[in-house]
Structures are given as C-alpha cells and as structure tokens.
Design an enzyme around this catalytic site. Structure first.
Site, short mmCIF file in Angstrom:
data_model
loop_
_atom_site.label_atom_id
_atom_site.label_comp_id
_atom_site.label_asym_id
_atom_site.label_seq_id
_atom_site.Cartn_x
_atom_site.Cartn_y
_atom_site.Cartn_z
N TYR A 167 -6.37 -9.29 -6.88
CA TYR A 167 -7.01 -7.96 -6.86
C TYR A 167 -8.54 -8.07 -6.84
CZ TYR A 167 -7.63 -3.07 -8.49
OH TYR A 167 -7.97 -1.74 -8.64
N LYS A 171 -10.83 -6.58 -3.97
CA LYS A 171 -11.79 -5.51 -4.27
C LYS A 171 -13.23 -5.96 -4.02
CE LYS A 171 -9.16 -1.96 -5.41
NZ LYS A 171 -8.97 -0.86 -4.44
N1 LIG Z 1 -7.10 3.48 -12.38
C1 LIG Z 1 -8.13 2.62 -12.49
O1 LIG Z 1 -8.63 2.33 -13.59
C2 LIG Z 1 -8.70 1.98 -11.26
C3 LIG Z 1 -9.81 1.14 -11.42
C4 LIG Z 1 -10.37 0.55 -10.30
C5 LIG Z 1 -9.86 0.80 -9.05
N2 LIG Z 1 -8.75 1.60 -8.92
C6 LIG Z 1 -8.24 1.82 -7.56
O2 LIG Z 1 -8.08 3.20 -7.33
C7 LIG Z 1 -7.08 3.40 -6.33
C8 LIG Z 1 -6.10 4.46 -6.81
O3 LIG Z 1 -5.40 3.98 -7.95
P1 LIG Z 1 -4.84 4.93 -9.12
O4 LIG Z 1 -5.40 4.42 -10.38
O5 LIG Z 1 -5.00 6.36 -8.76
O6 LIG Z 1 -3.30 4.50 -9.10
P2 LIG Z 1 -1.95 5.35 -8.94
O7 LIG Z 1 -0.84 4.38 -9.07
O8 LIG Z 1 -1.97 6.52 -9.86
O9 LIG Z 1 -2.04 5.90 -7.45
C9 LIG Z 1 -2.04 5.04 -6.33
C10 LIG Z 1 -1.19 5.66 -5.23
O10 LIG Z 1 -1.22 4.77 -4.11
C11 LIG Z 1 0.09 4.73 -3.53
N3 LIG Z 1 0.28 3.51 -2.78
C12 LIG Z 1 0.36 2.25 -3.28
N4 LIG Z 1 0.61 1.39 -2.28
C13 LIG Z 1 0.67 2.11 -1.13
C14 LIG Z 1 0.92 1.80 0.23
N5 LIG Z 1 1.16 0.56 0.61
N6 LIG Z 1 0.91 2.80 1.14
C15 LIG Z 1 0.66 4.09 0.77
N7 LIG Z 1 0.46 4.44 -0.51
C16 LIG Z 1 0.46 3.47 -1.46
C17 LIG Z 1 1.03 4.85 -4.73
O11 LIG Z 1 2.32 5.30 -4.35
C18 LIG Z 1 0.28 5.83 -5.63
O12 LIG Z 1 0.70 7.16 -5.43
C19 LIG Z 1 -6.46 2.03 -6.06
O13 LIG Z 1 -7.04 1.46 -4.91
C20 LIG Z 1 -6.86 1.24 -7.30
O14 LIG Z 1 -6.88 -0.14 -7.06
C21 LIG Z 1 -8.18 2.21 -9.99
#
Ligand SMILES: NC(=O)c1ccc[n+]([C@@H]2O[C@H](COP(=O)([O-])OP(=O)(O)OC[C@H]3O[C@@H](n4cnc5c(N)ncnc54)[C@H](O)[C@@H]3O)[C@@H](O)[C@H]2O)c1
Length: 276
Positions: A167, A171
């Site tokens: 990851y 990222k």
């Molecule tokens: N939550 C955090 O603290 C955090 C921190 C840094 C980065 N992020 C990034 O933010 C983004 C959103 O994450 P989140 O926290 O909202 O998670 P989440 O799990 O709530 O939502 C992510 C969504 O992406 C969808 N998804 C995953 N793989 C997929 C694919 N191959 N095709 C289509 N859809 C897909 C999932 O079904 C889900 O609905 C991600 O890229 C994550 O890496 C999140």
C-alpha cells in the site's frame, strides 16, 4: 450554496461508501452531475438512490476498476449519459496488509493494481474526453472548460507504514503519476492533484475485530485496524481524533473547484496534523 460545479460532470470511483460516497454527495451539493463507480454493485445502486432522493443527478456504473476493459467503458457511459467529463476522482481501493517477509506477490501486486494501474488506465481513458477536447477548445481560441483529476493517496505513501509495503509503495506511486499528469496536461488547462489522508473513519479503518472482509480473486481479505493501534494512532494526531468522510471530501472538492484554479501537481495532506 455556491454552484461551482453547475453543468459539470464528475466521476468518482469507489463511491458506494466511505470517502468516495461523501465526495460524490458534496460535488452533487455544489451542482455537479455525478457518476458513481463501485465494484460492490448493491452499494453503488444504494448510493445512487440516496443522492437521487435528495434531488441530485446521478448515474451508478458498478464495476471493478482493475478490469482492463472497465475504464474505457465507464468514460464512454458517462459521456453517452451526460455529454462530457470535467472531474475524475480516483478513490477506489482497499488494503491487504502483511509484513514484508510474509507478503505474497499476489498480495503486493493486487494493491498496485487497484491504487496505481487502475488510476493510470482511468486517466488514459479520460484523454479523449478531457485532453483532446481541451486541445480542440484551445485551437478554436475558446476558454477551456474547467477540468481536473484528483488522486487519493495516503500518509503511508509519504512516510511508509508497518505492514503496508504494498500500500505504501502504491500510494507513493500515485503521487508520481499525479505530478506527471499535471505536467503533461497542464498546457491544456487540465489540473491534477493528490490528497493524502491520515486516519479517516470508514470501513477501511474500522476495528479489525469487527471481522469485516472483502473478497478479491477468491481470497478473503480482513479489513480494519486492530483497536489498540487505533488508540495509539489517535494519540499522535494533533487534532486528537480521526477525520470524518465529510472532512475528507471537502479538500477533494476544493482542489477541483475554482478556488484552486492555480493549483496543480501537489499532494495535499489531510491528516488532522498527523505527520508520521
Ligand atoms: N480511511 C482512511 O483512513 C484512508 C487513509 C488514507 C487513504 N485512504 C484511501 O481513501 C480511499 C477510499 O477509502 P475509504 O476509507 O473510503 O474506504 P471504504 O472501504 O469505505 O471505501 C472504498 C470503496 O472502494 C470500493 N472499491 C474497492 N476496490 C474496488 C475496485 N477494484 N473497483 C471499484 N471499487 C472498489 C469499495 O467497494 C468501497 O466501497 C482509498 O483509496 C483508500 O486507500 C483512506
């Protein structure tokens, strides 16, 4: 409320829940027509219905962003329905953690696939509707429409993170892609920025003990963070708490808005002050 995105079309991947859903909702509140992708089809349709009930114009296009044929299909469907694309948010993703010495090739590459290769293909699939259209507008002496791309990164990409070799590599990579698009497409008025989140409360960061899993290529993957670690991380956040999905959506929408019209090629940290 300002209608900054009136008559604009915004595509958000992974928008069925979490940060993606809040982002789609906020863009819609600012006037955009939004396209919701998620590979969880039920979730994408539910998100569409929820936003339609609020009076917004929404199209759900469920599908897996890592399917090589999907990005072209998504962009074509968007343009068939709404005529153009102004903003792309590459947000879809998940984590598949493990220590380096135990991490399989499949585990490493699956995360690169969703966080690097899929966003690259999405941006390339946008080229005919963003780059080429802007080039044409320029050739005709018109002011190009506002267009931009926002890629979602993470503090893990900036500082590394134990258990996240895959990851953190991905990222970090998305920031390089962001800066390259900013340079290649800047001459056409298309901006490209990244947002690096710290700890935002979503399914991805819920208590690991809750047992929520996702299935990728027949493999069940445990989501979440062990609850004792969440306490430790929170102690390091100067603002003293994780962020909400709404607080994550705000900076994404800001970067696509006219308020950020002279910002391109940056990675905006949205971390409550967390810097490790
Ligand atoms: N939550 C955090 O603290 C955090 C921190 C840094 C980065 N992020 C990034 O933010 C983004 C959103 O994450 P989140 O926290 O909202 O998670 P989440 O799990 O709530 O939502 C992510 C969504 O992406 C969808 N998804 C995953 N793989 C997929 C694919 N191959 N095709 C289509 N859809 C897909 C999932 O079904 C889900 O609905 C991600 O890229 C994550 O890496 C999140």
């Amino acid at each position: 409320m300002q209608k900054w995105f009136d008559n604009q079309v915004v595509v958000v991947t992974g928008a069925g829940r979490g940060i993606g859903f809040s982002t789609a909702k906020l863009f819609a509140e600012f006037g955009a027509k939004v396209v919701i992708n998620d590979y969880d089809a039920d979730c994408a349709i539910k998100a569409q219905e929820e936003l339609q009930k609020l009076g917004h114009t929404v199209l759900a296009v469920p599908g897996d962003v890592t399917d090589p044929a999907y990005p072209d299909m998504l962009m074509k469907k968007t343009v068939d329905e709404f005529g153009k694309i102004n903003v792309l948010v590459n947000n879809a993703g998940y984590t598949w953690d493990g220590m380096i010495h135990k991490m399989s090739d499949k585990q490493f590459m699956a995360i690169l696939e969703v966080h690097n290769i899929a966003p690259f293909r999405m941006i390339r699939a946008c080229a005919p509707y963003m780059r080429e259209v802007a080039k044409q507008e320029k050739a005709e002496g018109k002011t190009p429409e506002p267009r931009s791309i926002i890629n979602v990164s993470s503090l893990s990409g900036l500082h590394g993170n134990i258990g996240q070799a895959n990851y953190s590599t991905a990222k970090a990579g998305i920031i390089g892609l962001t800066k390259t698009v900013a340079k290649e497409w800047g001459p056409f008025g298309i901006r490209c920025n990244a947002v690096a989140f710290g700890f935002i409360q979503t399914r991805l960061t819920q208590d690991q003990e809750s047992g929520e899993q996702i299935e990728v290529e027949g493999e069940k993957i445990q989501l979440g963070i062990p609850s004792h670690m969440k306490g430790m991380i929170t102690m390091l956040i100067p603002l003293g708490r994780p962020g909400t999905p709404e607080e994550a959506a705000g900076p994404i929408v800001f970067l696509a808005s006219p308020l950020a019209s002279y910002i391109t090629g940056i990675c905006l940290e949205v971390t409550g002050g967390l810097q490790v």
